[in-house]
Design a protein around this motif. Sequence first.
Motif, mmCIF file in Angstrom:
data_model
loop_
_atom_site.group_PDB
_atom_site.id
_atom_site.type_symbol
_atom_site.label_atom_id
_atom_site.label_comp_id
_atom_site.label_asym_id
_atom_site.label_seq_id
_atom_site.Cartn_x
_atom_site.Cartn_y
_atom_site.Cartn_z
ATOM 1 N N GLU A 95 4.203 8.356 9.343
ATOM 2 C CA GLU A 95 2.760 8.086 9.442
ATOM 3 C C GLU A 95 1.958 9.323 9.023
ATOM 4 O O GLU A 95 0.930 9.209 8.345
ATOM 5 C CB GLU A 95 2.410 7.652 10.869
ATOM 6 C CG GLU A 95 3.025 6.295 11.192
ATOM 7 C CD GLU A 95 2.712 5.796 12.595
ATOM 8 O OE1 GLU A 95 1.800 6.339 13.252
ATOM 9 O OE2 GLU A 95 3.385 4.847 13.030
ATOM 10 N N VAL A 98 2.063 9.531 5.221
ATOM 11 C CA VAL A 98 1.162 8.547 4.592
ATOM 12 C C VAL A 98 -0.284 9.053 4.658
ATOM 13 O O VAL A 98 -1.016 9.027 3.662
ATOM 14 C CB VAL A 98 1.295 7.158 5.278
ATOM 15 C CG1 VAL A 98 0.178 6.219 4.852
ATOM 16 C CG2 VAL A 98 2.657 6.549 4.959
ATOM 17 N N ARG A 102 -2.630 10.149 1.398
ATOM 18 C CA ARG A 102 -3.954 9.569 1.151
ATOM 19 C C ARG A 102 -4.986 10.688 1.037
ATOM 20 O O ARG A 102 -5.819 10.702 0.147
ATOM 21 C CB ARG A 102 -4.334 8.589 2.257
ATOM 22 C CG ARG A 102 -3.434 7.349 2.260
ATOM 23 C CD ARG A 102 -3.858 6.316 3.286
ATOM 24 N NE ARG A 102 -5.037 5.585 2.843
ATOM 25 C CZ ARG A 102 -6.231 5.662 3.408
ATOM 26 N NH1 ARG A 102 -6.409 6.434 4.454
ATOM 27 N NH2 ARG A 102 -7.233 4.972 2.938
ATOM 28 N N SER A 145 -0.745 0.166 4.151
ATOM 29 C CA SER A 145 -1.619 1.186 3.560
ATOM 30 C C SER A 145 -2.078 0.722 2.175
ATOM 31 O O SER A 145 -1.538 -0.226 1.607
ATOM 32 C CB SER A 145 -0.868 2.515 3.433
ATOM 33 O OG SER A 145 -0.027 2.484 2.291
#
Length: 217
Positions: A95, A98, A102, A145
């Motif tokens: 997590e 990710v 981003r 996502s």
Amino acid sequence: MTQAFIIGGAGKIGRRLAQQLHARGHRALSLYRAPEQAAELHQLGATPVQGNLLELDEAALAELMTGSDVVVFTAGAGGKGGPEMTNAIDGRGLELAVAAARRANVRRFLLVSAFPEAGRGRQVSDTFENYMAVKKQADVHLAQSDLDWVILRPGTLVDVEGTGRVHAGLAIPYGNVPRDDVAATLLALIEKPAVSRVIIELTEGNTPVREALEPFA
Ligand SMILES: NC(=O)c1ccc[n+]([C@@H]2O[C@H](COP(=O)([O-])OP(=O)(O)OC[C@H]3O[C@@H](n4cnc5c(N)ncnc54)[C@H](OP(=O)(O)O)[C@@H]3O)[C@@H](O)[C@H]2O)c1
């Protein structure tokens, strides 16, 4: 030339991927923890980047990734440290990666996950049961996502020499797969951006890696 940021860079798949990327003229930035791993990563042609998923925050990890074209997440606690460590690395670590990708605007994200049938038909420990649950939750998180993701679910990883041939599919029978061929599949996915937002199961097989990925493009 593509620059790949490999989380789990000093791991068995991570090292193979760095070597294969280098051989194809790409650049591998390999995240590693232990100082003694840096020399071997250099020898493989990678650029070692020291960092620990338990210590990095989103901003710091994003900074390390900045400028890369793709993130490959192949880190895992490997059962060491029990469920807590699996939750921290395979779960929250994914997590964190990710979120960092981003933030760093690295859109392409490849995740090495687990084959759903792993452990079926035998008594498994609570640690393994938790591992499978965490891997699935990590898949859910990434798939929700907005990244340009691919989730790869290899069967049981083995260290025999790769054949360059695999069986890849949306749903295939369970089996083994050499780590060399998992790395080769990751490399092919890096070079084939048309394969996107799909979960691919992978075992040993008879089809050359690149050909095996064609149906997903
Ligand atoms: N075993 C199987 O049959 C199987 C099947 C399907 C999928 N998988 C998955 O495949 C993935 C890769 O497999 P592998 O054989 O390459 O595993 P591996 O050799 O154990 O590599 C995992 C890497 O994760 C790194 N890592 C652990 N904790 C970390 C932390 N706090 N910060 C940064 N890095 C950390 C490890 O670093 P260190 O080198 O410092 O320990 C290691 O290099 C794993 O996620 C595993 O769950 C395994």
